[in-house]
Every structure is written in structure tokens, then in C-alpha cells.
Write a protein that holds these residues in place. Structure first.
Motif, PDB file in Angstrom:
ATOM      1  N   LYS A  24       0.843  -1.192   0.000  1.00  0.00           N
ATOM      2  CA  LYS A  24       0.000   0.000   0.000  1.00  0.00           C
ATOM      3  C   LYS A  24       0.878   1.241   0.000  1.00  0.00           C
ATOM      4  O   LYS A  24       1.574   1.528   0.973  1.00  0.00           O
ATOM      5  CB  LYS A  24      -0.928  -0.022   1.210  1.00  0.00           C
ATOM      6  N   LEU A  25       0.841   1.972  -1.101  1.00  0.00           N
ATOM      7  CA  LEU A  25       1.692   3.138  -1.279  1.00  0.00           C
ATOM      8  C   LEU A  25       0.853   4.411  -1.386  1.00  0.00           C
ATOM      9  O   LEU A  25      -0.308   4.379  -1.808  1.00  0.00           O
ATOM     10  CB  LEU A  25       2.541   2.994  -2.545  1.00  0.00           C
ATOM     11  N   ALA A  26       1.466   5.511  -1.035  1.00  0.00           N
ATOM     12  CA  ALA A  26       0.826   6.820  -1.187  1.00  0.00           C
ATOM     13  C   ALA A  26       0.913   7.256  -2.641  1.00  0.00           C
ATOM     14  O   ALA A  26       1.891   6.964  -3.336  1.00  0.00           O
ATOM     15  CB  ALA A  26       1.520   7.842  -0.292  1.00  0.00           C
ATOM     16  N   GLY A  27      -0.102   7.959  -3.102  1.00  0.00           N
ATOM     17  CA  GLY A  27      -0.068   8.514  -4.448  1.00  0.00           C
ATOM     18  C   GLY A  27      -0.947   7.823  -5.456  1.00  0.00           C
ATOM     19  O   GLY A  27      -0.633   7.811  -6.651  1.00  0.00           O
ATOM     20  N   LYS A  28      -2.046   7.238  -5.020  1.00  0.00           N
ATOM     21  CA  LYS A  28      -2.972   6.605  -5.972  1.00  0.00           C
ATOM     22  C   LYS A  28      -3.695   7.677  -6.769  1.00  0.00           C
ATOM     23  O   LYS A  28      -4.034   8.750  -6.252  1.00  0.00           O
ATOM     24  CB  LYS A  28      -3.981   5.736  -5.234  1.00  0.00           C
ATOM     25  N   ALA A  29      -3.927   7.395  -8.039  1.00  0.00           N
ATOM     26  CA  ALA A  29      -4.546   8.377  -8.931  1.00  0.00           C
ATOM     27  C   ALA A  29      -6.010   8.630  -8.550  1.00  0.00           C
ATOM     28  O   ALA A  29      -6.772   7.695  -8.303  1.00  0.00           O
ATOM     29  CB  ALA A  29      -4.463   7.897 -10.378  1.00  0.00           C
ATOM     30  N   GLU A  30      -6.362   9.902  -8.492  1.00  0.00           N
ATOM     31  CA  GLU A  30      -7.767  10.276  -8.316  1.00  0.00           C
ATOM     32  C   GLU A  30      -8.539   9.921  -9.586  1.00  0.00           C
ATOM     33  O   GLU A  30      -7.998   9.989 -10.698  1.00  0.00           O
ATOM     34  CB  GLU A  30      -7.883  11.772  -8.042  1.00  0.00           C
ATOM     35  N   LYS A  31      -9.796   9.574  -9.425  1.00  0.00           N
ATOM     36  CA  LYS A  31     -10.598   9.151 -10.576  1.00  0.00           C
ATOM     37  C   LYS A  31     -11.093  10.360 -11.362  1.00  0.00           C
ATOM     38  O   LYS A  31     -12.287  10.674 -11.404  1.00  0.00           O
ATOM     39  CB  LYS A  31     -11.755   8.269 -10.117  1.00  0.00           C
TER      40      LYS A  31
ATOM     41  N   LEU B 176      -9.588  12.933 -14.989  1.00  0.00           N
ATOM     42  CA  LEU B 176      -8.551  13.222 -15.977  1.00  0.00           C
ATOM     43  C   LEU B 176      -7.815  14.488 -15.570  1.00  0.00           C
ATOM     44  O   LEU B 176      -8.435  15.535 -15.345  1.00  0.00           O
ATOM     45  CB  LEU B 176      -9.156  13.387 -17.371  1.00  0.00           C
ATOM     46  N   GLY B 177      -6.495  14.404 -15.444  1.00  0.00           N
ATOM     47  CA  GLY B 177      -5.698  15.567 -15.114  1.00  0.00           C
ATOM     48  C   GLY B 177      -5.530  16.480 -16.313  1.00  0.00           C
ATOM     49  O   GLY B 177      -5.748  16.080 -17.468  1.00  0.00           O
ATOM     50  N   ASP B 178      -5.130  17.703 -16.049  1.00  0.00           N
ATOM     51  CA  ASP B 178      -4.933  18.682 -17.118  1.00  0.00           C
ATOM     52  C   ASP B 178      -3.524  18.538 -17.692  1.00  0.00           C
ATOM     53  O   ASP B 178      -2.651  19.382 -17.495  1.00  0.00           O
ATOM     54  CB  ASP B 178      -5.151  20.097 -16.573  1.00  0.00           C
ATOM     55  N   PHE B 179      -3.300  17.422 -18.399  1.00  0.00           N
ATOM     56  CA  PHE B 179      -1.995  17.143 -18.992  1.00  0.00           C
ATOM     57  C   PHE B 179      -2.025  17.424 -20.497  1.00  0.00           C
ATOM     58  O   PHE B 179      -3.010  17.089 -21.169  1.00  0.00           O
ATOM     59  CB  PHE B 179      -1.594  15.677 -18.771  1.00  0.00           C
ATOM     60  N   LYS B 180      -0.955  17.999 -21.003  1.00  0.00           N
ATOM     61  CA  LYS B 180      -0.855  18.219 -22.437  1.00  0.00           C
ATOM     62  C   LYS B 180      -0.553  16.905 -23.164  1.00  0.00           C
ATOM     63  O   LYS B 180       0.048  16.001 -22.589  1.00  0.00           O
ATOM     64  CB  LYS B 180       0.245  19.238 -22.744  1.00  0.00           C
ATOM     65  N   ARG B 181      -0.971  16.816 -24.406  1.00  0.00           N
ATOM     66  CA  ARG B 181      -0.696  15.607 -25.178  1.00  0.00           C
ATOM     67  C   ARG B 181       0.773  15.548 -25.558  1.00  0.00           C
ATOM     68  O   ARG B 181       1.384  16.580 -25.889  1.00  0.00           O
ATOM     69  CB  ARG B 181      -1.553  15.581 -26.455  1.00  0.00           C
TER      70      ARG B 181
ATOM     71  N   LYS C 228      -5.257   5.384 -25.029  1.00  0.00           N
ATOM     72  CA  LYS C 228      -5.494   4.714 -23.757  1.00  0.00           C
ATOM     73  C   LYS C 228      -5.459   5.742 -22.637  1.00  0.00           C
ATOM     74  O   LYS C 228      -4.878   6.820 -22.773  1.00  0.00           O
ATOM     75  CB  LYS C 228      -4.460   3.620 -23.513  1.00  0.00           C
ATOM     76  N   ILE C 229      -6.090   5.386 -21.537  1.00  0.00           N
ATOM     77  CA  ILE C 229      -6.048   6.221 -20.335  1.00  0.00           C
ATOM     78  C   ILE C 229      -5.095   5.561 -19.351  1.00  0.00           C
ATOM     79  O   ILE C 229      -5.276   4.390 -18.993  1.00  0.00           O
ATOM     80  CB  ILE C 229      -7.444   6.390 -19.725  1.00  0.00           C
ATOM     81  N   VAL C 230      -4.064   6.290 -18.940  1.00  0.00           N
ATOM     82  CA  VAL C 230      -3.069   5.754 -18.020  1.00  0.00           C
ATOM     83  C   VAL C 230      -3.128   6.524 -16.705  1.00  0.00           C
ATOM     84  O   VAL C 230      -3.541   7.690 -16.662  1.00  0.00           O
ATOM     85  CB  VAL C 230      -1.643   5.826 -18.609  1.00  0.00           C
ATOM     86  N   ALA C 231      -2.702   5.877 -15.639  1.00  0.00           N
ATOM     87  CA  ALA C 231      -2.691   6.502 -14.319  1.00  0.00           C
ATOM     88  C   ALA C 231      -1.326   7.124 -14.055  1.00  0.00           C
ATOM     89  O   ALA C 231      -0.295   6.484 -14.283  1.00  0.00           O
ATOM     90  CB  ALA C 231      -3.015   5.472 -13.250  1.00  0.00           C
ATOM     91  N   VAL C 232      -1.316   8.363 -13.598  1.00  0.00           N
ATOM     92  CA  VAL C 232      -0.097   9.028 -13.135  1.00  0.00           C
ATOM     93  C   VAL C 232      -0.104   8.925 -11.620  1.00  0.00           C
ATOM     94  O   VAL C 232      -0.971   9.516 -10.951  1.00  0.00           O
ATOM     95  CB  VAL C 232      -0.052  10.500 -13.586  1.00  0.00           C
TER      96      VAL C 232
ATOM     97  N   LYS D 205       2.652  15.715  -7.990  1.00  0.00           N
ATOM     98  CA  LYS D 205       1.803  16.785  -7.474  1.00  0.00           C
ATOM     99  C   LYS D 205       0.340  16.502  -7.795  1.00  0.00           C
ATOM    100  O   LYS D 205      -0.550  16.720  -6.976  1.00  0.00           O
ATOM    101  CB  LYS D 205       2.221  18.125  -8.081  1.00  0.00           C
ATOM    102  N   ILE D 206       0.119  16.035  -9.026  1.00  0.00           N
ATOM    103  CA  ILE D 206      -1.227  15.676  -9.461  1.00  0.00           C
ATOM    104  C   ILE D 206      -1.237  14.193  -9.781  1.00  0.00           C
ATOM    105  O   ILE D 206      -0.666  13.758 -10.796  1.00  0.00           O
ATOM    106  CB  ILE D 206      -1.667  16.477 -10.695  1.00  0.00           C
ATOM    107  N   ALA D 207      -1.825  13.394  -8.892  1.00  0.00           N
ATOM    108  CA  ALA D 207      -1.979  11.962  -9.146  1.00  0.00           C
ATOM    109  C   ALA D 207      -3.369  11.759  -9.731  1.00  0.00           C
ATOM    110  O   ALA D 207      -4.370  11.801  -9.023  1.00  0.00           O
ATOM    111  CB  ALA D 207      -1.805  11.169  -7.865  1.00  0.00           C
ATOM    112  N   ALA D 208      -3.411  11.588 -11.037  1.00  0.00           N
ATOM    113  CA  ALA D 208      -4.690  11.502 -11.745  1.00  0.00           C
ATOM    114  C   ALA D 208      -4.496  10.646 -12.985  1.00  0.00           C
ATOM    115  O   ALA D 208      -3.476   9.975 -13.138  1.00  0.00           O
ATOM    116  CB  ALA D 208      -5.182  12.911 -12.103  1.00  0.00           C
TER     117      ALA D 208
END
Length: 454
Positions: free
Chosen positions: A14-21, A23-28, A268-272, A278-281
């Protein structure tokens, strides 16, 4: 008949930093790359494009001379900007500068009813030509499947118990039609069953509900309960001379899109994920994307490790490296290049450990999420028998003696002790808890190659 398997062995990390459900504001990403090293078993890669060529999503760019019918295709449209080679001209990656708007190669389209009337040969031809065949992985050995083989069954794992793993209900939302079509195609490839493993007593992702033509099996337990190798071991074990194919849920959807839409869709949708994000999404991207847009400006400090995949089985990449072909997450964790005074002798409440001698306090708070770095907390030591591996690997094999058989290159012992049953991801949890600090995943791959090429 569906089966329910309750596993008693395993260990959840169990680690800290699981992605929130969300979509983050990431550029392509601007560039994408296909790396032959991602495809286990590829022996003689042959490039079919040149630098400066224009390609569409689905244009063949690579094949293996040992299996020429299987095409490895461009994930996006654009220009081939680099064919990178290493020592002795070993092919490292083919890099594509993507177009602003993706264009696709056209392939034959089918309806669900017309898929049902397809012959096996026609289905295989479409899969190979359309670039989705590499999603099919052969067990034993964990290599890209050979179209000339006939597997006794096909397995899909519908849940992931790896650290910070993405949620399929989120990443595959709205893909129900394509998943069903993909399953119909998979049925053409085997005379046996197509199996789907789901987590017992957990909410089922909509993409997996009401799927026809599939046997659903339920599993409970700690990691590696979600590994497809564990499912195979308990449902349809592999004997010498037998073959089973596996595929991820994303791979099934990609097959469905090829047949329904007539195009190779690598989106595809990947988890950060990870404690240093800073943004886990989640981020919408394509296979082989450069991760710079997911990392730059999204890290808490500069001294981190970027992992394509999860912390157990993922690949270390540069901050401007490329997402692995099969990766569905990137993980950002602190770099652990430091020496620690007293090491494991010092009790700690901040360390996650399977062994109570080091992590007794972690056992008192099983729900705590830990921040881990890459420090191994010790160097490689003599291979000692502790019995720990047998407590975390939920298979009826003897992992300690299997590892020793590989070290001694005893072929008969390797076969008898279960090397046909495992690949790297299955023993990754053993490597994590190993007090001797051995690279067990690399060891297993060495053993597999000894058997394959002997």
C-alpha cells in the motif's frame, strides 16, 4: 463452470499517491516511440520505414523475422524522426513526431454478427495486419504469441492488485461494445474457453458486466491475486507442451475497435501515480507516449525515479522517456541512492516490510499508505532459505528451490519445479521481500531463455 478461488498467500503493498478518478490537465505528448525491448521473444527485428517517412496510425513500422506475419505498427500518425540504435546496431526505438490530428490506416470493418461467422484464419489475418496481435502473450515464457499455435484457453485478468494500479472501471468506461466484440474474436482463436478473472466481493466494472461467451472466475486475496498467472495456475494449469494465451482488458478493447471501427486505435487512459506526483490523476494518451508532459511541472522534487509501470515490475525511464507498450501507469517515487546508518537493525514506523523484524510497526497499521523510495536497504547477500517466498506466492510450487535450480542451470529441476507456470510479474513480490536482495525477476527470465533456446 465458473470457479471461486480464495487465496491465503500474498502481500499487499500500500503506497501513497494513488490516482484520483479524474482526468488531469496534462498536455498531449508530441513524440511517441515503439521499443523492441518491450516485446519478449522478439529475436530479429526488421524496420520497414526510414527516417523522414510519413506514417498513419496502423502503418507497419517493424516486424520480427522469426514471425513475419505479425506487424508492429505506428501508434499515431506523423513523421519518423529517429530510428535509434545501440551497440552492434541493436534497434532501441523508432520515434514518431505526431501530427496535431491523428489519421488512421483503414482495415476491414465487421459487425458483431459478422464476427461470429468469421473463420479462425480470417480473424488471425486481421489481427496480424491490423497491429493488435502483440497484445496476445503466450504462456509459458511470457512472449508474443505465435499465430500458428493453438492455445488450449485464453485468460484475461479483470483486476490489478499491483501497487497503485489503475481502476479499469475508469480507464475502460464506455468501452463495453468493443470489449464484447474483442471477446467474440478471441473465441475464434481457441478450442477451449476464454476466461475472465474478477475480484470476489468487489464492484464489477461496467465493461465486464453482461459479457457473452466468457467464463467468469472470482478471486480473493492479497497481491498477486490479480496476476493472470495465478488465475491460470488455479483454473487451467499449464503442463509441458501446452500453451495458453493471455491478454489485458485494454488489449481486448483494442481488438474490438479494430474489427468494429476498422482502425488501429492506440489511445489509452493511463494513471499518473506515486508519492512524488503533485497531481496523481489519469491522463488520456497513446501507446508509447513520451512522459515529459506527465512529469514536467508535476513533481515535488527533482530527485525522483520515473517508472513506466508499477514499482514491482515497471521499467526505469528518463523524465523524457517513453511509456512501455504494455504499461498502463507511470509511477513517480523518490530516488533512494543513499546509505542508511544501521540499516535493517533500526526499528522504524515509516518502512513497509513483509518481515516483522523490520516492519513490526507496519503490521500494527495495515491500512497505512507508505512513501517508499528505490533504496534496497542492503546489498546482495548469500541466497538463504527463509521460507518467506512460499508465504507470498499463491501457487503450488516451491519458489526457493526453483530459483536455485535456475542458478545451477538444472533444466529438469526447472521444469519440475514450475518454471512453465511463472514469468517475471509472478515472482516480483518474492523479489520485493527477498532478504538476500537477489534480482529474481531477471533470474526467472534467464531461466526461461535457457529453456526456450536449449
Amino acid at each position: 463452470m465458473s470457479k471461486t478461488i480464495k487465496l491465503k498467500k500474498g502481500f499487499d503493498i500500500k503506497l501513497a499517491g494513488k490516482a484520483e478518478k479524474q482526468l488531469g490537465d496534462f498536455k498531449r505528448a508530441k513524440t511517441f516511440a515503439i521499443k523492441p525491448a518491450d516485446f519478449m521473444g522478439m529475436q530479429r527485428p526488421k524496420v520497414t520505414v526510414n527516417e523522414g517517412d510519413s506514417v498513419k496510425a496502423g502503418t507497419p513500422i517493424l516486424f520480427d523475422k522469426a514471425m513475419e506475419s505479425v506487424q508492429y505498427v505506428a501508434p499515431v500518425s506523423g513523421e519518423i524522426v529517429e530510428i535509434k540504435r545501440g551497440e552492434k546496431r541493436k534497434l532501441l526505438e523508432i520515434k514518431i513526431l505526431a501530427d496535431a490530428e491523428i489519421t488512421f490506416e483503414s482495415f476491414e470493418k465487421f459487425t458483431e454478427s459478422s464476427i461470429k461467422t468469421l473463420t479462425k484464419e480470417s480473424a488471425i489475418a486481421q489481427l496480424c495486419k491490423g497491429g493488435v496481435w502483440p497484445q496476445l502473450i503466450q504462456r509459458p515464457f511470457g512472449i508474443v504469441a505465435n499465430p500458428q499455435d493453438s492455445p488450449k484457453s485464453i485468460f484475461i485478468s479483470g483486476f490489478d492488485t499491483n501497487p497503485l494500479s489503475p481502476d479499469y472501471a475508469f480507464t475502460l468506461k464506455g468501452e463495453e461494445k468493443y470489449f464484447q466484440a474483442g471477446v467474440l474474436v478471441l473465441q475464434k482463436l481457441t478450442s477451449g474457453k476464454v476466461h475472465l478473472g474478477l475480484e470476489l466481493d468487489a464492484e464489477i466494472a461496467p465493461v465486464f458486466t453482461n459479457v457473452q461467451g466468457i467464463q467468469v472466475n472470482k478471486f480473493s486475496g492479497q497481491h498477486p491475486a490479480g496476476n493472470v498467472g495465478v488465475h491460470i495456475h488455479h483454473i487451467d494449469p499449464i503442463n509441458k507442451g501446452e500453451i495458453i494465451w493471455t491478454i489485458s482488458p485494454f488489449g481486448v478493447v483494442q481488438i474490438g475497435k479494430l474489427f468494429i471501427e476498422g482502425k488501429y486505435d492506440a489511445s489509452k487512459i493511463v494513471a499518473v501515480t506515486g508519492s512524488e506526483a503533485k497531481i496523481a490523476a489519469y491522463a488520456k494518451t497513446f501507446i508509447g507516449a513520451c512522459v515529459d508532459t506527465l512529469v514536467n511541472g508535476n513533481i515535488k522534487n527533482d530527485h525522483i525515479r520515473v517508472v513506466s509501470g508499477n514499482v514491482l515490475t515497471g521499467e526505469k525511464i528518463a523524465p523524457d522517456g517513453y511509456l512501455g507498450y504494455y504499461a498502463n501507469q507511470i509511477t513517480l517515487i523518490p530516488e533512494g541512492d543513499y546509505e542508511e546508518f544501521l540499516g535493517w537493525l533500526k526499528p522504524s514506523s515509516t518502512k513497509l516490510s513483509f518481515h516483522k523484524a523490520l516492519g513490526l510497526l507496519s503490521f500494527l497499521n495495515r491500512s497505512k499508505e507508505y512513501v517508499v523510495d528505490t533504496n534496497a536497504h542492503g546489498e546482495e547477500r548469500p541466497f538463504v532459505v527463509t521460507g518467506a517466498f512460499e508465504k507470498v506466492l499463491p501457487m503450488d510450487i516451491l519458489p526457493t528451490y526453483l530459483f536455485k535450480a535456475i542458478v545451477s542451470e538444472d533444466f529438469d529441476e526447472m521444469e519440475e519445479l514450475g518454471l512453465y507456470e511463472v514469468i517475471e510479474e509472478d515472482v516480483a513480490i518474492c523479489e520485493f521481500i527477498d532478504p538476500s536482495k537477489n534480482e529474481l525477476q531477471k533470474l526467472v527470465r534467464n531461466g526461461i531463455e535457457l529453456l526456450m533456446y536449449s
